[in-house]
Scaffold this active site. Sequence first.
Site, PDB file in Angstrom:
ATOM      1  N   CYS A  62       0.834  -1.198   0.000  1.00  0.00           N
ATOM      2  CA  CYS A  62       0.000   0.000   0.000  1.00  0.00           C
ATOM      3  C   CYS A  62       0.872   1.252   0.000  1.00  0.00           C
ATOM      4  CB  CYS A  62      -0.846   0.054   1.256  1.00  0.00           C
ATOM      5  SG  CYS A  62      -1.752  -1.442   1.584  1.00  0.00           S
ATOM      6  N   ARG A  92       3.920   0.360  -7.182  1.00  0.00           N
ATOM      7  CA  ARG A  92       4.009  -0.584  -6.069  1.00  0.00           C
ATOM      8  C   ARG A  92       2.927  -1.656  -6.135  1.00  0.00           C
ATOM      9  NH1 ARG A  92       6.449   2.314  -1.367  1.00  0.00           N
ATOM     10  NH2 ARG A  92       5.204   1.041  -0.011  1.00  0.00           N
ATOM     11  N   TRP A  99      -3.408  -2.272  -1.190  1.00  0.00           N
ATOM     12  CA  TRP A  99      -3.172  -3.637  -1.669  1.00  0.00           C
ATOM     13  C   TRP A  99      -3.784  -4.496  -0.575  1.00  0.00           C
ATOM     14  CZ3 TRP A  99      -1.559  -6.746  -5.525  1.00  0.00           C
ATOM     15  CH2 TRP A  99      -1.106  -8.022  -5.209  1.00  0.00           C
ATOM     16  N   ASN A 105      -0.796   1.712   6.267  1.00  0.00           N
ATOM     17  CA  ASN A 105      -0.067   0.589   5.651  1.00  0.00           C
ATOM     18  C   ASN A 105       0.353  -0.342   6.774  1.00  0.00           C
ATOM     19  OD1 ASN A 105      -0.198   1.956   3.291  1.00  0.00           O
ATOM     20  ND2 ASN A 105       1.977   2.464   3.183  1.00  0.00           N
ATOM     21  N   GLY A 106       0.403  -1.624   6.497  1.00  0.00           N
ATOM     22  CA  GLY A 106       0.847  -2.580   7.520  1.00  0.00           C
ATOM     23  C   GLY A 106      -0.287  -3.495   7.938  1.00  0.00           C
ATOM     24  N   GLU A 145      13.434 -24.953  -9.320  1.00  0.00           N
ATOM     25  CA  GLU A 145      13.126 -23.523  -9.293  1.00  0.00           C
ATOM     26  C   GLU A 145      14.314 -22.703  -9.823  1.00  0.00           C
ATOM     27  OE1 GLU A 145      10.656 -21.778  -9.191  1.00  0.00           O
ATOM     28  OE2 GLU A 145      11.248 -19.792  -8.512  1.00  0.00           O
ATOM     29  N   LYS A 167      14.104 -20.205 -13.048  1.00  0.00           N
ATOM     30  CA  LYS A 167      14.473 -18.777 -13.001  1.00  0.00           C
ATOM     31  C   LYS A 167      15.436 -18.439 -14.139  1.00  0.00           C
ATOM     32  CE  LYS A 167      11.996 -17.373 -11.103  1.00  0.00           C
ATOM     33  NZ  LYS A 167      10.960 -18.087 -10.439  1.00  0.00           N
ATOM     34  N   GLU A 205      13.612 -18.504 -17.587  1.00  0.00           N
ATOM     35  CA  GLU A 205      12.672 -17.398 -17.776  1.00  0.00           C
ATOM     36  C   GLU A 205      13.338 -16.090 -18.168  1.00  0.00           C
ATOM     37  OE1 GLU A 205      10.648 -17.579 -13.822  1.00  0.00           O
ATOM     38  OE2 GLU A 205       8.911 -17.103 -15.059  1.00  0.00           O
ATOM     39  N   HIS A 244      20.919 -41.574 -14.991  1.00  0.00           N
ATOM     40  CA  HIS A 244      19.912 -42.246 -15.831  1.00  0.00           C
ATOM     41  C   HIS A 244      19.653 -41.491 -17.131  1.00  0.00           C
ATOM     42  CE1 HIS A 244      19.140 -45.101 -12.648  1.00  0.00           C
ATOM     43  NE2 HIS A 244      19.036 -44.092 -11.811  1.00  0.00           N
ATOM     44  N   LYS A 246       2.730 -11.884 -16.146  1.00  0.00           N
ATOM     45  CA  LYS A 246       2.715 -12.035 -14.691  1.00  0.00           C
ATOM     46  C   LYS A 246       1.559 -12.909 -14.255  1.00  0.00           C
ATOM     47  CE  LYS A 246       4.332 -11.358 -10.636  1.00  0.00           C
ATOM     48  NZ  LYS A 246       5.474 -12.238 -10.342  1.00  0.00           N
TER      49      LYS A 246
HETATM   50  C1  AGP Z   1       7.348 -17.767 -12.083  1.00  0.00           C
HETATM   51  O1  AGP Z   1       8.568 -17.120 -12.117  1.00  0.00           O
HETATM   52  C2  AGP Z   1       6.614 -17.740 -13.333  1.00  0.00           C
HETATM   53  N1  AGP Z   1       6.402 -16.425 -13.805  1.00  0.00           N
HETATM   54  C3  AGP Z   1       5.426 -18.670 -13.462  1.00  0.00           C
HETATM   55  O2  AGP Z   1       5.935 -19.964 -13.509  1.00  0.00           O
HETATM   56  C4  AGP Z   1       4.333 -18.593 -12.391  1.00  0.00           C
HETATM   57  O3  AGP Z   1       4.830 -19.080 -11.175  1.00  0.00           O
HETATM   58  C5  AGP Z   1       3.096 -19.410 -12.843  1.00  0.00           C
HETATM   59  O4  AGP Z   1       2.585 -18.842 -14.007  1.00  0.00           O
HETATM   60  C6  AGP Z   1       2.036 -19.494 -11.779  1.00  0.00           C
HETATM   61  O5  AGP Z   1       1.552 -18.237 -11.452  1.00  0.00           O
HETATM   62  P1  AGP Z   1       0.643 -18.011 -10.176  1.00  0.00           P
HETATM   63  O6  AGP Z   1       1.471 -18.297  -8.967  1.00  0.00           O
HETATM   64  O7  AGP Z   1       0.216 -16.579 -10.256  1.00  0.00           O
HETATM   65  O8  AGP Z   1      -0.518 -18.968 -10.293  1.00  0.00           O
END
Ligand code: AGP
Length: 608
Positions: free
Chosen positions: A2, A27, A74, A100-101, A481, A485, A488, A504, A603
């Site tokens: 927020c 933000r 938010w 905020n908080g 993960e 990263k 991506e 394997h 996103k």
């Molecule tokens: C993560 O870095 C990615 N952008 C992507 O894998 C993301 O985690 C996935 O699309 C799921 O999104 P969500 O957590 O909003 O459901």
Amino acid sequence: MCGIIGYIGKRNAKEILLSGLKRLEYRGYDSSGIATINDNHISCTKSVGNISKLEKKLKKKSLPGHIGIAHTRWATHGAPLLKNTHPHFDQSREIAVAHNGIIENYDYLRKKLFKKGVRFLSDTDTEVLAHLISQYYKGNLSDAVRSALKLIEGTYGIAVICCKNPNEIVAAKKGSPLIVAVGKNEMFVASDIAATLRHTKKIIHLENDEMVVMRRNSFDIKTIHNKSVTKKIEEVSWNIDMIEKGGFEHFMLKEIHEQPESITNSMRGRIDEKHSTSKLGGLLVFEDKLKDIEKIVITACGTSWHAGLIGEYMIEDIARIPVEVEYASEFRYRNPILNKQTLVIAISQSGETADTLAAIHEAKTKNATIMGICNAVGSSISRESHGGIYLHAGPEIGVASTKAFTSQVTVLLLLALHLGRMRNTSKKRAKSILKELKTIPSKIKAILKEENSFKKIANLYSNKNNFLYLGRGYNFPTALEGALKLKEISYIHAEGYPAAEMKHGPIALIDKDMPIVVIATSDNVYDKILSNIEEIKARNGKVIAVANKGDKKIKKLADHTIYIPKTIDVLNPFLTVIPLQLLAYFIAVKRGCNIDQPRNLAKSVTVE
Ligand code: AGP
């Protein structure tokens, strides 16, 4: 998170507040509002959604006055609805508060106020504060705010106005950022310098437990215990772009650095020390059902799916309940076996992922109980779940998820402890896990301090075309993960594997051009991981190891060793993921990639 801005001066407050809110847009927010004082009366306009909607409303409404406060929200408590949008008021509408908080004891205070006849108009924690201030108000606003704040547990950055004191703004801080900006015949208060920078570069950083009373030409800063403090006015040299990203080059880097704080926020108010368990308010609706569940299915996509995999290990290890982890996109079409005794946990940062939403619909038709774990309050997944847990990680702007991931893991650990303590987990074990969990934020800070050495390693390997990431046990999902990263944001092909699976198949890929990131913490499979590293070195692969401080064996074997502090096995993902996020980040920077908006990615993936 927020945003707050407050203004007192000679100019039209509405215009200044509105432009300040626009500066806070980056933000992330879901609603916004402005309140000003004119003729001993507070006028207020609020809107859900984009600030342009608020602006449209304000064109039709004059909202006069030279003093006012404004807020971008938010959601944390209560969905993003008009009634929950700030500023909030006391019953007489004489006092307005932007906050905020998180007020941790808001439920307790709300019940107390209700008994005194106070009626609430919102679902927020903030409204409690407006009513409390009003209860203590006897003509002096700062005294009333001070008394109210003494009852608050949690965090706040607040700005308060009262129409009976039309020449002052009272603001206070604990845990949420707040600055005072000093102009010529005008003063500002804001959660972020970005909101006030175009008016003045002179600012004062408030510290926790400090309170300011601002007038047009003067200000007093005291502690909330009424002790005077002397503060220095600083001159800011940053430009607006640097400020929005908190001085970091990209939102992703800022969010990586925010993790000590976001993890703390995900834990805040949720640990029950007395019973060595967690308190998760959003689960109360099906607390009875939780006792009877026979199986848990976690469903999610991408990074959230990786968090789910860690959740599986945690829940099976701590609570001894069988868990399956399903890609939401597969689960929705494969007629899964579920019944009333199945708990389906849908994890999603955005709360809007189409596949995860469809998985929930599928699970509902089979009578399963649905728990949502989301960051975005009031999102579709949180609304369609029977109950759930919010992350409270704050908005994540970078497309590559970082702080949401570690908050998801935090919440899953708290859930595992909750389920475990309802069953067989001993108080002793739960207590030792909780004790160690509290050290995680400071251990992450220590890792972040070493980022320059990660950058050097990243620069050496940024021209490679393929990477392997290996880990075992709790470190296997982190390997996945880390690889995601890198893929991506740097567009380098990367694969995560359980280390023993290497022989394997993937071992055929290893040669002098293949960098392999091996997570090799000192845990129950440490010796096995050492053998895996030997196998890689025998084939001339380049090893970047993530190991615990003081591990000399690894240093001898690996080409590069990234040291992290030691923790217990179950908490390793919190620490091992940080260097992997940073490696991906620095490699992508070196390759000149678009860090915060990588190609082809969104996103929130709201299509199938
Ligand atoms: C993560 O870095 C990615 N952008 C992507 O894998 C993301 O985690 C996935 O699309 C799921 O999104 P969500 O957590 O909003 O459901």
